[in-house]
Design an enzyme around this catalytic site. Structure first.
Site, short mmCIF file in Angstrom:
data_model
loop_
_atom_site.label_atom_id
_atom_site.label_comp_id
_atom_site.label_asym_id
_atom_site.label_seq_id
_atom_site.Cartn_x
_atom_site.Cartn_y
_atom_site.Cartn_z
N ASN A 61 0.81 -1.21 0.00
CA ASN A 61 0.00 0.00 0.00
C ASN A 61 0.85 1.27 0.00
O ASN A 61 0.42 2.31 -0.45
CB ASN A 61 -0.91 0.00 1.24
CG ASN A 61 -1.58 1.33 1.47
OD1 ASN A 61 -2.43 1.74 0.68
ND2 ASN A 61 -1.19 2.05 2.53
N ASP A 83 1.74 6.95 0.45
CA ASP A 83 0.67 6.12 -0.09
C ASP A 83 0.73 6.00 -1.62
O ASP A 83 0.56 6.97 -2.35
CB ASP A 83 -0.69 6.73 0.32
CG ASP A 83 -1.82 5.73 0.19
OD1 ASP A 83 -1.80 4.74 0.93
OD2 ASP A 83 -2.70 5.94 -0.68
N ASP A 123 -0.91 -6.34 3.73
CA ASP A 123 -0.85 -5.33 4.79
C ASP A 123 -1.63 -4.08 4.37
O ASP A 123 -1.58 -3.67 3.22
CB ASP A 123 0.63 -4.96 5.02
CG ASP A 123 0.81 -3.93 6.11
OD1 ASP A 123 0.54 -4.27 7.28
OD2 ASP A 123 1.20 -2.79 5.79
N HIS A 164 -6.58 0.24 3.06
CA HIS A 164 -6.17 1.54 2.52
C HIS A 164 -6.03 1.52 1.01
O HIS A 164 -5.45 2.44 0.41
CB HIS A 164 -4.89 2.00 3.24
CG HIS A 164 -5.14 2.10 4.71
ND1 HIS A 164 -5.72 3.21 5.28
CD2 HIS A 164 -5.01 1.19 5.72
CE1 HIS A 164 -5.90 3.00 6.58
NE2 HIS A 164 -5.48 1.77 6.88
N GLU A 216 -5.76 -7.48 5.19
CA GLU A 216 -5.81 -6.86 6.52
C GLU A 216 -6.75 -5.67 6.47
O GLU A 216 -6.37 -4.56 6.11
CB GLU A 216 -4.41 -6.41 6.98
CG GLU A 216 -4.40 -6.05 8.45
CD GLU A 216 -3.72 -4.73 8.79
OE1 GLU A 216 -3.67 -4.40 9.97
OE2 GLU A 216 -3.25 -4.03 7.88
C1 AAO Z 1 5.83 4.08 12.47
C2 AAO Z 1 5.70 5.02 13.67
C3 AAO Z 1 4.84 6.21 13.30
C4 AAO Z 1 5.39 6.92 12.07
C5 AAO Z 1 5.49 5.90 10.94
C6 AAO Z 1 6.05 6.47 9.65
O1 AAO Z 1 5.11 4.29 14.76
O2 AAO Z 1 4.81 7.10 14.41
O3 AAO Z 1 4.53 7.96 11.68
O4 AAO Z 1 6.31 4.83 11.36
O5 AAO Z 1 7.32 6.95 9.84
C7 AAO Z 1 3.39 -0.58 11.85
C8 AAO Z 1 3.29 0.14 13.20
C9 AAO Z 1 3.32 1.65 13.04
C10 AAO Z 1 4.53 2.07 12.24
C11 AAO Z 1 4.40 1.40 10.88
C12 AAO Z 1 5.53 1.75 9.92
O6 AAO Z 1 2.08 -0.26 13.84
O7 AAO Z 1 3.40 2.23 14.35
O8 AAO Z 1 4.57 3.48 12.12
O9 AAO Z 1 4.43 -0.04 11.06
O10 AAO Z 1 6.75 1.44 10.46
C13 AAO Z 1 -4.71 1.06 10.95
C14 AAO Z 1 -4.59 0.41 9.57
C15 AAO Z 1 -3.92 -0.95 9.62
C16 AAO Z 1 -2.59 -0.89 10.36
C17 AAO Z 1 -2.86 -0.30 11.74
C18 AAO Z 1 -1.57 -0.16 12.56
O11 AAO Z 1 -5.89 0.32 9.01
O12 AAO Z 1 -3.68 -1.38 8.29
O13 AAO Z 1 -3.46 1.01 11.60
N1 AAO Z 1 -1.95 -2.22 10.45
C19 AAO Z 1 -0.84 -2.63 9.52
C20 AAO Z 1 0.24 -3.45 10.22
C21 AAO Z 1 1.01 -2.57 11.15
C22 AAO Z 1 1.80 -1.55 10.33
C23 AAO Z 1 1.04 -1.05 9.17
C24 AAO Z 1 -0.20 -1.52 8.81
C25 AAO Z 1 1.74 -0.13 8.26
O14 AAO Z 1 -0.30 -4.60 10.78
O15 AAO Z 1 1.86 -3.29 12.00
O16 AAO Z 1 2.17 -0.42 11.16
O17 AAO Z 1 2.49 -0.95 7.36
C26 AAO Z 1 -9.04 1.35 13.99
C27 AAO Z 1 -9.13 1.56 12.49
C28 AAO Z 1 -8.06 0.75 11.79
C29 AAO Z 1 -6.69 1.17 12.33
C30 AAO Z 1 -6.68 0.92 13.86
C31 AAO Z 1 -5.35 1.29 14.49
O18 AAO Z 1 -9.35 -0.03 14.27
O19 AAO Z 1 -10.43 1.16 12.07
O20 AAO Z 1 -8.10 0.99 10.40
O21 AAO Z 1 -5.68 0.36 11.73
O22 AAO Z 1 -7.74 1.67 14.47
O23 AAO Z 1 -5.10 2.64 14.30
C32 AAO Z 1 -11.66 -1.99 17.20
C33 AAO Z 1 -12.14 -0.61 16.73
C34 AAO Z 1 -11.48 -0.25 15.40
C35 AAO Z 1 -9.98 -0.34 15.53
C36 AAO Z 1 -9.66 -1.80 15.90
C37 AAO Z 1 -8.16 -2.09 16.00
O24 AAO Z 1 -12.23 -3.01 16.42
O25 AAO Z 1 -13.54 -0.64 16.55
O26 AAO Z 1 -11.86 1.07 15.04
O27 AAO Z 1 -10.24 -2.10 17.16
O28 AAO Z 1 -7.57 -1.39 17.06
#
Ligand code: AAO
Length: 476
Positions: free
Chosen positions: A107, A169, A199, A203, A230
């Site tokens: 993505n 993105d 992953d 998005h 995902e």
């Molecule tokens: C890092 C730093 C950041 C910096 C960035 C760029 O931490 O500060 O800005 O680098 O320099 C992982 C880490 C991130 C890291 C990133 C890149 O977690 O911290 O950032 O690598 O190194 C959303 C997405 C979902 C994503 C998730 C983390 O939709 O795709 O956020 N997961 C994947 C991977 C993950 C990875 C990435 C994507 C990026 O598995 O490990 O990030 O490659 C709600 C929303 C979701 C949202 C979640 C969390 O979900 O609906 O869309 O996910 O919140 O923000 C209930 C709630 C529901 C909630 C859900 C889950 O069901 O109803 O609303 O719980 O909590």
């Protein structure tokens, strides 16, 4: 959508998340193949960000686990090893009868830094020989938010076209970008990979995912690759997992949360007890079993601040939850096994330069997938197959028991004391060897023997935080 194209269900897999390639290969041969795991999911293998300095504020980890989610190029030099080691790992695993599934970061590219594990340097939106500004939504003026980032997770145009936590993105609707991504995934398929965890699939619009999927070749097994998306819950219908089911299978995050509630949030009125799992799966509002990768936790949920999911720190309860999932059979169960951590950002055991060292069980690596009780239930799951759950019994608190057709019977106890139950097993009368506490040996059983009467009833003591499981094949 993916429609009727032939693909393969992954069966029981284990996520050896951030294990290095050498260790995954060794594990396939020594443990996963013999234990009957059908597949292994590995961390993102593409070249990624390699940080050279700490960020601002409270940042204390130079090489946090999440570096690997910041793609820099599609060369396979990563924290987990070299391209040659990756290739060899896939070959070794396939030879051991274990299929390999890859976490595909397609993505976005990175969102920080300028140096990578593969030695490729870059600047914002410029990756030499791969992508330029015209390949990204924000610099192309296609992200409607004020700062180029996702500010509103309920707004489709932002979720699809803006930067997720600052990650650049990609314009996945464009022909050029689709060709690069498909080129990367087809290289992995050529090396013997069987499918992908996509992953941040939420998005990308389903039509972009479909266009990329349609460019993918068949795997070495002659079928289209497995494609699990995902798509986390939350947001409006168009962004929900259900909206993506036509494009692929989805990850069962809600199921993981329901399991945590059942296993850990025990309350006096039993609303959060194991017995509540009598209704699980589609009947409990989850995505269809045949379209879902089910799990107790994953690398994101195990770090959940609110503690909404189980993780390895839950010890015996964590193991039992895996056993329950394998027994119930909802979805394609995926065991999660990775490294122990203290703070959320912690790196896996690694050299100072960020390269991950060989996995040694008990020395930073949990190896929960090797747990005897879990391995026993992998075999049980395999034996009972798709047989229906019948003869469900519960004490309305923390003990449940059920049969799978007439193939096998299981009882699980999440209580802290052993419990004697008298239940219908659905099995013919006879003596059966419990596959969890023992195994058949020279016509006898090294563990608990379950004696089933002529009417199918048995009286069994289920150990505290334990399981008793038998199959027709374990009849003595
Ligand atoms: C890092 C730093 C950041 C910096 C960035 C760029 O931490 O500060 O800005 O680098 O320099 C992982 C880490 C991130 C890291 C990133 C890149 O977690 O911290 O950032 O690598 O190194 C959303 C997405 C979902 C994503 C998730 C983390 O939709 O795709 O956020 N997961 C994947 C991977 C993950 C990875 C990435 C994507 C990026 O598995 O490990 O990030 O490659 C709600 C929303 C979701 C949202 C979640 C969390 O979900 O609906 O869309 O996910 O919140 O923000 C209930 C709630 C529901 C909630 C859900 C889950 O069901 O109803 O609303 O719980 O909590």
């Amino acid at each position: 959508g993916r429609g009727s194209r032939s693909t393969q269900e992954p069966g029981v897999t284990v996520s050896l998340w951030e294990w290095n390639w050498r260790s995954v290969a060794r594990e396939c041969t020594d443990v996963l193949g013999p234990a009957g795991y059908d597949g292994v999911q590995v961390a993102p293998p593409q070249n990624s960000l390699k940080r050279t300095a700490l960020g601002n504020g409270s940042d204390t980890v130079l090489h946090p686990w999440w570096e690997v989610y910041q793609a820099v190029s599609y060369d396979l030099t990563s924290r987990m090893g070299t391209e040659a080691q990756f290739k060899k790992m896939v070959k070794t695993c396939r030879r051991a009868g274990v299929k390999v599934y890859v976490d595909a970061v397609i993505n976005h590219t990175t969102g920080q830094g300028s140096t990578s594990y593969g030695g490729v340097d870059y600047t914002p939106y410029r990756y030499d020989g791969l992508y330029g500004p015209e390949d990204f939504h924000a610099p192309s003026g296609e992200c409607p938010s004020s700062d180029g980032g996702i500010q509103d997770f309920n707004a489709k145009a932002q979720v699809w076209n803006c930067n997720l936590v600052g990650l650049e993105d990609l314009r996945t609707g464009s022909d050029d970008v689709q060709a690069e991504i498909a080129g990367y995934l087809n290289k992995l398929i050529r090396y013997g990979v069987s499918g992908f965890r996509v992953d941040a699939a939420k998005h990308m619009p389903p039509r972009d995912l479909d266009a990329i999927y349609s460019r993918l070749n068949r795997t070495k097994d002659g079928v289209k690759p497995y494609w699990s998306l995902e798509v986390l819950p939350g947001g409006p219908g168009v962004l929900r997992p259900e909206a993506y089911l036509r494009s692929g299978d989805v990850l069962g995050v809600d199921g993981a949360r329901q399991m945590q509630q059942a296993f850990k949030s025990y309350t006096a009125d039993h609303t959060g007890s194991l017995s509540s799992l009598e209704v699980f799966g589609a009947a409990a509002g989850l995505t269809p079993s045949g379209k879902t990768v089910s799990f107790v936790t994953n690398h994101d949920s195990e770090r959940n601040d609110a503690g909404d999911y189980l993780n390895y720190k839950d010890g015996a309860t964590y193991v039992l939850a895996h056993q329950w999932l394998l027994a119930d059979g909802y979805g394609s169960p995926q065991v999660y096994s990775s490294f122990a951590w203290v703070t959320k950002d912690d790196s896996p055991p690694a050299r100072a330069d960020g390269r991950i060292t060989d996995a040694v069980c008990g020395q930073g690596w949990t190896c929960v997938h090797r747990d005897r009780g879990i391995v026993a239930m992998v075999g049980w799951h395999d034996y009972v197959g798709a047989a229906k759950r019948v003869n469900f019994w519960t004490d309305d608190a923390n003990v449940v028991a059920f049969s799978k057709g007439n193939r096998g019977w299981v009882a699980l106890n999440n209580g802290t004391a052993p419990k004697e139950v008298r239940v219908q097993t659905g099995l013919p009368g006879g003596r059966y060897c419990d596959v969890v506490s023992g195994a058949e040996q020279a016509g006898g059983c090294t563990g608990t023997v379950v004696t089933v009467g002529s009417t199918g009833f048995a009286t069994v003591t289920v150990p505290a935080k334990g399981v008793v499981a038998v199959t027709r094949a374990s009849r003595l």
